[in-house]
Scaffold this active site. Structure first.
Site, mmCIF file in Angstrom:
data_model
loop_
_atom_site.group_PDB
_atom_site.id
_atom_site.type_symbol
_atom_site.label_atom_id
_atom_site.label_comp_id
_atom_site.label_asym_id
_atom_site.label_seq_id
_atom_site.Cartn_x
_atom_site.Cartn_y
_atom_site.Cartn_z
ATOM 1 N N GLY A 213 0.808 -1.205 0.000
ATOM 2 C CA GLY A 213 0.000 0.000 0.000
ATOM 3 C C GLY A 213 0.846 1.261 0.000
ATOM 4 C CB SER A 214 0.061 4.648 1.285
ATOM 5 O OG SER A 214 -1.139 4.851 0.565
#
Length: 484
Positions: A213-214
């Site tokens: 993810g981020s």
């Protein structure tokens, strides 16, 4: 001698020669193989004929040995077994050894030739077992384990200056002492562990690779500042990124989690501060997957030979993507995969001004008298980014904590930088997202720690899943334990 009798004699002579040849082959060429074969009962009898050496944390043993009253005279015991299981692994009379118990089995059972003293050789006596000294900090390990209690997740803490692994936490965990022996109760405990749907025997910190993810945006930002200085000269130059960002070759646009965040044409600093998907989708397409792959591999991705000394699972940055997939990969989705150890390595390199030290869980092996038989000094793994780029990323991560998505990680007296994130789970994000939090902290004396934590809380409501609220407190507790 008549002809038939002569033939029989020749046949028997050939059989005798074959038997002698086979015996010679086994005794002189295959002896070591048979002697070390785990199915050879003599191996187990010798291994458990005396107390095993210990695995040490902060210089104190977290393992032991107990008499059994059986042919296998001693069995392994564990102090706080579930707490340290992701580090020690297990040593079982039936099921073998894993993790440090397996890697250093010869040191721990006394069969390592470096342990032998002249008197041992003369008397044909098995040397006293040696010990394995780990780099683990008990305070950090306990803090992470307590913060993850009741959740499915993992966390890793590193010393950026040396690469020393301060903590490896994986929950739910298991008690390796429950099946260390060979009694029916040990077998029942093993079968129960194997059938547990929560898979407590999986080392989520080192062996389970999931979508990052981020937090992967740190890798993309590093590639942008390093390989596209004409387009991205610094962390505060505005980007040409529509919000939402149209995925090339599709009719789909990449949205942001917060539609009100100032993400249109945002700088890399602001994009990290608010976790702007549009910016990093655009940056990934601009920099290109080849450059991002090179950067990711400098951080440790795409290798299946990362031994610390236990071999870690492979973290993956994919290749051969189309432009839309390339953009999705830029936000840590598509086929990106990372272990918590890998994401701790990314943060560690940034915190250490661009130098990534190789993670190490063991700093010394000693004999039965405490004398060192092997030391493991810190070694450099790579230099993913320059000190200038690393300090720019440090500054941006500090902005995340001061006024972005990671304000909950503020710790009085410490300088903290972080990146929060959630990662989609399952086809069309059908599963509960993963909550990620990667961070580093530094105190006034210059001591540092880097942490990556993930929570895979399957029973959490989707709206409650965020890196800041679920994984952030885990990392914060570990940073406090390491530096305060």
């Amino acid at each position: 001698m008549n002809k038939p009798l002569r033939r029989v004699a020749v046949c028997f002579l050939a059989l005798v020669l074959a038997v002698m040849g086979r015996a010679t082959w086994i005794q002189f060429f295959r002896a070591d193989t048979y002697a070390s074969d785990p199915h050879n009962p003599r191996v187990a009898l010798a291994r458990y004929s005396q107390p095993l050496g210990n695995i040490l944390v902060d210089g104190a043993p977290v393992t032991g040995s107990a008499k059994t009253g059986r042919n296998l005279a001693y069995k392994r015991t564990y102090t706080d077994g579930p707490l340290y299981a992701p580090i020690t692994g297990f040593s079982s009379q039936i099921y073998g050894s894993t993790q440090l118990e397996g890697v250093y089995s010869k040191v721990l059972d006394g069969s390592d030739p470096r342990l032998a003293k002249p008197a041992d050789t003369l008397m044909k006596k098995r040397p006293k077992a040696g010990d394995v000294s780990t780099t683990v900090d008990a305070r950090v390990q306990k803090a992470g384990y307590a913060a993850l209690k009741g959740k499915s997740g993992a966390a890793v803490a590193l010393d950026p200056d040396t690469g020393k692994v301060l903590s490896v936490v994986s929950t739910p965990s298991y008690d390796p002492g429950a099946f260390a022996g060979s009694a029916p109760a040990d077998q029942a405990a093993w079968e129960k562990l194997e059938k547990d749907k929560n898979k407590p025997n999986v080392n989520r910190a080192m062996r389970q690779s999931l979508a990052p993810g981020s937090p992967f945006k740190l890798v993309v930002a590093a590639a942008a500042l390093t390989d596209a200085p004409g387009t991205y000269p610094d962390i505060d130059t505005r980007t040409d990124a529509d919000s939402p960002y149209p995925l090339p070759g599709t009719s789909i646009s990449l949205p942001n989690e917060d539609p009100n965040a100032p993400c249109k044409d945002a700088t890399l600093r602001v994009a990290l501060q608010y976790s702007c998907n549009n910016v990093f989708g655009k940056v990934a397409n601009t920099v290109g997957q080849d450059k991002i792959q090179q950067m990711a591999e400098k951080f440790g991705f795409n290798t299946d030979k990362l031994d610390i000394p236990v071999r870690a699972g492979k973290s993956v940055y994919p290749t051969g993507m189309d432009r839309a997939s390339e953009a999705m990969s830029g936000i840590g989705q598509y086929d990106d995969l990372a272990t918590p150890l890998q994401m701790a390595m990314v943060t560690s390199a940034i915190a250490n001004d661009g130098t990534l030290m190789k993670p190490m869980t063991v700093d010394k092996l000693t004999d039965g008298s405490g004398n060192s038989i092997q030391d493991f000094p810190p070694t450099e793994y790579s230099k993913p980014v320059t000190p200038a780029v690393a300090r720019s990323l440090q500054s941006a991560m500090q902005t995340v904590v001061k006024s972005g998505t990671g304000t909950g990680a503020q710790i009085p007296g410490l300088t903290v930088g972080a990146k929060t994130g959630t990662a989609q789970n399952g086809v069309n994000n059908s599963g509960t997202p993963y909550a990620w939090f990667v961070s580093y902290a530094k105190n006034s004396q210059g001591h540092k720690v880097a942490v990556a934590s993930i929570v895979q809380q399957a029973d959490a409501a989707r709206a409650e899943v965020s890196g800041s609220s679920l994984a952030g407190p885990v990392a914060t507790a570990m940073m406090k334990a390491a530096l305060q």
